[in-house]
Scaffold this active site. Structure first.
Site, PDB file in Angstrom:
ATOM      1  N   THR A  12       0.822  -1.216   0.000  1.00  0.00           N
ATOM      2  CA  THR A  12       0.000   0.000   0.000  1.00  0.00           C
ATOM      3  C   THR A  12       0.855   1.264   0.000  1.00  0.00           C
ATOM      4  O   THR A  12       0.331   2.374  -0.054  1.00  0.00           O
ATOM      5  CB  THR A  12      -0.925   0.038   1.238  1.00  0.00           C
ATOM      6  OG1 THR A  12      -0.090  -0.054   2.402  1.00  0.00           O
ATOM      7  CG2 THR A  12      -1.914  -1.118   1.226  1.00  0.00           C
ATOM      8  N   ARG A  14       4.101   4.053  -1.043  1.00  0.00           N
ATOM      9  CA  ARG A  14       4.443   4.839  -2.242  1.00  0.00           C
ATOM     10  C   ARG A  14       5.162   3.973  -3.277  1.00  0.00           C
ATOM     11  O   ARG A  14       4.747   3.893  -4.438  1.00  0.00           O
ATOM     12  CB  ARG A  14       5.322   6.040  -1.855  1.00  0.00           C
ATOM     13  CG  ARG A  14       4.573   7.243  -1.353  1.00  0.00           C
ATOM     14  CD  ARG A  14       5.526   8.330  -0.872  1.00  0.00           C
ATOM     15  NE  ARG A  14       6.196   7.907   0.368  1.00  0.00           N
ATOM     16  CZ  ARG A  14       5.719   8.149   1.593  1.00  0.00           C
ATOM     17  NH1 ARG A  14       4.623   8.835   1.752  1.00  0.00           N
ATOM     18  NH2 ARG A  14       6.356   7.710   2.665  1.00  0.00           N
ATOM     19  N   GLY A  78      14.239  -3.104  -0.792  1.00  0.00           N
ATOM     20  CA  GLY A  78      14.534  -1.687  -0.988  1.00  0.00           C
ATOM     21  C   GLY A  78      14.482  -0.906   0.300  1.00  0.00           C
ATOM     22  O   GLY A  78      14.950   0.239   0.354  1.00  0.00           O
ATOM     23  N   ASN A 107      19.384   1.657  -3.654  1.00  0.00           N
ATOM     24  CA  ASN A 107      18.602   2.402  -4.640  1.00  0.00           C
ATOM     25  C   ASN A 107      18.452   1.544  -5.894  1.00  0.00           C
ATOM     26  O   ASN A 107      19.430   0.985  -6.383  1.00  0.00           O
ATOM     27  CB  ASN A 107      19.290   3.729  -4.993  1.00  0.00           C
ATOM     28  CG  ASN A 107      18.318   4.740  -5.563  1.00  0.00           C
ATOM     29  OD1 ASN A 107      17.671   4.455  -6.561  1.00  0.00           O
ATOM     30  ND2 ASN A 107      18.222   5.899  -4.945  1.00  0.00           N
ATOM     31  N   HIS A 135      14.755  14.684  -0.213  1.00  0.00           N
ATOM     32  CA  HIS A 135      13.623  13.767  -0.372  1.00  0.00           C
ATOM     33  C   HIS A 135      12.313  14.443   0.005  1.00  0.00           C
ATOM     34  O   HIS A 135      12.290  15.495   0.650  1.00  0.00           O
ATOM     35  CB  HIS A 135      13.817  12.521   0.495  1.00  0.00           C
ATOM     36  CG  HIS A 135      14.750  11.507  -0.096  1.00  0.00           C
ATOM     37  ND1 HIS A 135      16.107  11.630  -0.024  1.00  0.00           N
ATOM     38  CD2 HIS A 135      14.508  10.353  -0.783  1.00  0.00           C
ATOM     39  CE1 HIS A 135      16.673  10.594  -0.632  1.00  0.00           C
ATOM     40  NE2 HIS A 135      15.727   9.810  -1.103  1.00  0.00           N
ATOM     41  N   LYS A 139       9.381  10.977   4.312  1.00  0.00           N
ATOM     42  CA  LYS A 139      10.400   9.928   4.449  1.00  0.00           C
ATOM     43  C   LYS A 139      10.732   9.677   5.924  1.00  0.00           C
ATOM     44  O   LYS A 139      10.939  10.619   6.692  1.00  0.00           O
ATOM     45  CB  LYS A 139      11.661  10.319   3.677  1.00  0.00           C
ATOM     46  CG  LYS A 139      12.732   9.252   3.672  1.00  0.00           C
ATOM     47  CD  LYS A 139      13.781   9.519   2.621  1.00  0.00           C
ATOM     48  CE  LYS A 139      14.946   8.531   2.716  1.00  0.00           C
ATOM     49  NZ  LYS A 139      14.542   7.122   2.638  1.00  0.00           N
TER      50      LYS A 139
HETATM   51  N1  NDP Z   1      15.830   1.130  -2.642  1.00  0.00           N
HETATM   52  C1  NDP Z   1      15.086   1.988  -3.342  1.00  0.00           C
HETATM   53  O1  NDP Z   1      15.328   2.242  -4.538  1.00  0.00           O
HETATM   54  C2  NDP Z   1      13.939   2.662  -2.674  1.00  0.00           C
HETATM   55  C3  NDP Z   1      13.716   2.432  -1.353  1.00  0.00           C
HETATM   56  N2  NDP Z   1      12.674   3.026  -0.717  1.00  0.00           N
HETATM   57  C4  NDP Z   1      12.494   2.654   0.679  1.00  0.00           C
HETATM   58  O2  NDP Z   1      11.345   1.818   0.777  1.00  0.00           O
HETATM   59  C5  NDP Z   1      10.748   1.985   2.049  1.00  0.00           C
HETATM   60  C6  NDP Z   1       9.290   2.357   1.860  1.00  0.00           C
HETATM   61  O3  NDP Z   1       9.196   3.651   1.316  1.00  0.00           O
HETATM   62  P1  NDP Z   1       7.781   4.323   0.951  1.00  0.00           P
HETATM   63  O4  NDP Z   1       7.036   3.469   0.011  1.00  0.00           O
HETATM   64  O5  NDP Z   1       8.067   5.716   0.598  1.00  0.00           O
HETATM   65  O6  NDP Z   1       7.063   4.257   2.390  1.00  0.00           O
HETATM   66  P2  NDP Z   1       5.490   4.262   2.670  1.00  0.00           P
HETATM   67  O7  NDP Z   1       5.345   4.722   4.087  1.00  0.00           O
HETATM   68  O8  NDP Z   1       4.747   4.945   1.595  1.00  0.00           O
HETATM   69  O9  NDP Z   1       5.090   2.706   2.580  1.00  0.00           O
HETATM   70  C7  NDP Z   1       5.523   1.753   3.511  1.00  0.00           C
HETATM   71  C8  NDP Z   1       4.682   0.507   3.400  1.00  0.00           C
HETATM   72  O10 NDP Z   1       5.082  -0.399   4.447  1.00  0.00           O
HETATM   73  C9  NDP Z   1       4.017  -0.563   5.381  1.00  0.00           C
HETATM   74  N3  NDP Z   1       4.556  -0.480   6.751  1.00  0.00           N
HETATM   75  C10 NDP Z   1       5.045   0.613   7.362  1.00  0.00           C
HETATM   76  N4  NDP Z   1       5.431   0.313   8.609  1.00  0.00           N
HETATM   77  C11 NDP Z   1       5.177  -0.987   8.766  1.00  0.00           C
HETATM   78  C12 NDP Z   1       5.352  -1.867   9.839  1.00  0.00           C
HETATM   79  N5  NDP Z   1       5.894  -1.484  11.012  1.00  0.00           N
HETATM   80  N6  NDP Z   1       4.983  -3.151   9.667  1.00  0.00           N
HETATM   81  C13 NDP Z   1       4.472  -3.572   8.505  1.00  0.00           C
HETATM   82  N7  NDP Z   1       4.265  -2.762   7.441  1.00  0.00           N
HETATM   83  C14 NDP Z   1       4.624  -1.485   7.585  1.00  0.00           C
HETATM   84  C15 NDP Z   1       3.044   0.562   5.111  1.00  0.00           C
HETATM   85  O11 NDP Z   1       1.741   0.213   5.542  1.00  0.00           O
HETATM   86  P3  NDP Z   1       0.704   1.399   5.920  1.00  0.00           P
HETATM   87  O12 NDP Z   1       0.320   2.011   4.601  1.00  0.00           O
HETATM   88  O13 NDP Z   1      -0.402   0.686   6.616  1.00  0.00           O
HETATM   89  O14 NDP Z   1       1.465   2.322   6.832  1.00  0.00           O
HETATM   90  C16 NDP Z   1       3.192   0.701   3.602  1.00  0.00           C
HETATM   91  O15 NDP Z   1       2.507  -0.334   2.924  1.00  0.00           O
HETATM   92  C17 NDP Z   1      11.587   3.060   2.767  1.00  0.00           C
HETATM   93  O16 NDP Z   1      12.555   2.439   3.569  1.00  0.00           O
HETATM   94  C18 NDP Z   1      12.233   3.800   1.608  1.00  0.00           C
HETATM   95  O17 NDP Z   1      13.421   4.437   1.995  1.00  0.00           O
HETATM   96  C19 NDP Z   1      11.818   3.850  -1.366  1.00  0.00           C
HETATM   97  C20 NDP Z   1      12.005   4.141  -2.687  1.00  0.00           C
HETATM   98  C21 NDP Z   1      13.089   3.568  -3.455  1.00  0.00           C
HETATM   99  O1  LIG Z   2      12.306   6.906   0.808  1.00  0.00           O
HETATM  100  C1  LIG Z   2      12.513   7.109  -0.402  1.00  0.00           C
HETATM  101  O2  LIG Z   2      11.723   7.730  -1.129  1.00  0.00           O
HETATM  102  C2  LIG Z   2      13.748   6.563  -0.978  1.00  0.00           C
HETATM  103  N1  LIG Z   2      14.504   5.796  -0.231  1.00  0.00           N
HETATM  104  C3  LIG Z   2      15.744   5.207  -0.601  1.00  0.00           C
HETATM  105  C4  LIG Z   2      16.868   5.809   0.216  1.00  0.00           C
HETATM  106  O3  LIG Z   2      16.684   6.070   1.415  1.00  0.00           O
HETATM  107  O4  LIG Z   2      17.963   5.980  -0.319  1.00  0.00           O
HETATM  108  C5  LIG Z   2      15.981   5.274  -2.092  1.00  0.00           C
HETATM  109  C6  LIG Z   2      15.516   6.547  -2.741  1.00  0.00           C
HETATM  110  O5  LIG Z   2      16.331   7.593  -2.322  1.00  0.00           O
HETATM  111  C7  LIG Z   2      14.050   6.827  -2.396  1.00  0.00           C
END
Ligand code: NDP
Ligand SMILES: O=C(O)C1=N[C@H](C(=O)O)C[C@H](O)C1
Length: 256
Positions: A12, A14, A78, A107, A135, A139
Site C-alpha cells: 500500500t 508509495r 529496498g 537504490n 527527499h 520519508k
Molecule cells: N531502494 C530503493 O530504490 C527505494 C527504497 N525506498 C524505501 O522503501 C521503504 C518504503 O518507502 P515508501 O514506500 O516511501 O514508504 P510508505 O510509508 O509509503 O510505505 C511503507 C509501506 O510499508 C508498510 N509499513 C510501514 N510500517 C510498517 C510496519 N511497522 N509493519 C508492517 N508494514 C509497515 C506501510 O503500511 P501502511 O500504509 O499501513 O502504513 C506501507 O505499505 C523506505 O525504507 C524507503 O526508503 C523507497 C524508494 C526507493
Molecule cells: O524513501 C525514499 O523515497 C527513498 N529511499 C531510498 C533511500 O533512502 O535511499 C531510495 C531513494 O532515495 C528513495
C-alpha cells in the site's frame, strides 16, 4: 514457461503500490500476494511466493526477511536502515538456508547506481567531499540509504587511495549544521514537500568543484531495477548488496 511467483510486502506504500503495478504488468512474473501492514506473513507461504519484494519500513524489514529466508523465499529489498548488526543477523539466517538469495538495493534506479559509481571514481581526486540528499517530507529515515551508501563508498575509495580524513575547521556552530558524519563524509538531509528522491555529491579542490547530481522524478525510476532483481535473485544464493552486482550489458536500453 511458468511465471515467477512474486509477492510485494508494503503493497500500500508509495513504492510498494508502484511495484505491485510493475509486477502485474510483467509477462514473466505473477503477483501472488500483496501485503499491507496488517496482513500475516503466512500469506506468502500460502500463496507459494518464490520471491518477496520488501518495501516497508526499517522497523518492519527484519521480521519480514527472517520469515522469508526461513521459508526459502528469495528477497528483493529496498527498505532502508541497514547496519552491520542487521546484515550479520541476515547472513545468519541465510547460512541456515543456503539456497536462498537476498538482494538489498540502497537504490533501484540506474541513475543512482551510476552516481555512486562516479562518486567512487572521483573520490580519490578531490580533497573535500560532501553529500546532500533531498527527499519528500514523508520519508521516515535520514540520511537516506543511498546517501549513507554513497558516503561509505567514497570513504572506502579515499582510504584505498591513502587519503587522510577530511579536516573540518568549524569550531563554532549549531548542532547539526555540518550534517551527519558518515565515515568522515558530511551528509546533509533536506525534506521538502514536492520532492521525490534526489542527491548531490559535491567534490572540491583547488580552484574547482565537481557536482554529481541525480534526480528520481517518479517511482517508475525504481521499477526496472526491482523487476531485474526479482528475476536474478532466485539464481543468486546468499546476500548481495547493491543492484550493480546484477547489472549487465543485456539490461541496457535497446538490448532486448
Ligand atoms: N531502494 C530503493 O530504490 C527505494 C527504497 N525506498 C524505501 O522503501 C521503504 C518504503 O518507502 P515508501 O514506500 O516511501 O514508504 P510508505 O510509508 O509509503 O510505505 C511503507 C509501506 O510499508 C508498510 N509499513 C510501514 N510500517 C510498517 C510496519 N511497522 N509493519 C508492517 N508494514 C509497515 C506501510 O503500511 P501502511 O500504509 O499501513 O502504513 C506501507 O505499505 C523506505 O525504507 C524507503 O526508503 C523507497 C524508494 C526507493
Ligand atoms: O524513501 C525514499 O523515497 C527513498 N529511499 C531510498 C533511500 O533512502 O535511499 C531510495 C531513494 O532515495 C528513495
Amino acid at each position: 514457461m511458468s511465471k515467477l511467483r512474486v509477492a510485494v510486502i508494503g503493497a500500500t506504500g508509495r513504492i510498494g503500490s508502484e511495484a505491485v503495478r510493475a509486477v502485474e504488468a510483467a509477462d514473466d512474473l505473477e503477483l501472488v500476494a500483496a501485503l499491507g501492514r496488517n496482513d500475516p506473513l503466512t500469506a506468502l507461504t500460502d500463496a507459494g511466493a518464490q520471491v518477496a519484494v520488501e518495501l516497508t519500513h526499517p522497523d518492519a524489514v527484519m521480521a519480514n526477511l527472517e520469515f522469508c529466508v526461513r521459508n526459502g523465499i528469495h528477497g528483493v529489498v529496498g527498505t532502508t536502515g541497514w547496519t552491520e548488526e542487521r546484515l550479520t543477523a541476515l547472513n545468519g539466517w541465510l547460512a541456515d538456508s543456503p539456497a536462498t538469495g537476498v538482494l538489498i538495493a540502497p537504490n533501484f534506479s540506474i541513475g543512482a547506481v551510476l552516481t555512486m559509481r562516479f562518486a567512487q571514481q572521483a573520490a580519490r581526486w578531490f580533497e573535500t567531499v560532501e553529500v546532500i540528499e533531498l527527499h519528500h517530507n514523508k520519508k521516515a529515515d535520514a540520511p537516506s540509504g543511498t546517501a549513507t551508501r554513497t558516503a561509505q563508498l567514497i570513504a572506502a575509495a579515499r582510504d584505498e587511495a591513502g587519503m587522510p580524513r577530511q579536516q573540518d575547521p568549524t569550531t563554532h556552530g549549531l548542532d547539526g549544521a555540518r550534517g551527519a558524519d558518515v565515515d568522515g563524509v558530511p551528509v546533509h538531509s533536506v525534506r521538502l514537500r514536492g520532492l521525490l528522491a534526489h542527491q548531490e555529491v559535491l567534490f572540491g579542490d583547488t580552484g574547482e568543484t565537481l557536482t554529481i547530481r541525480h534526480d528520481s522524478l517518479h517511482h517508475s525510476s525504481f521499477m526496472p531495477g526491482i523487476l531485474l532483481a526479482a528475476r536474478k535473485v532466485t539464481g543468486t544464493p546468499g546476500l548481495t548488496f547493491g543492484l550493480e552486482h546484477f547489472l549487465t550489458d543485456e539490461h541496457r536500453p535497446g538490448q532486448d
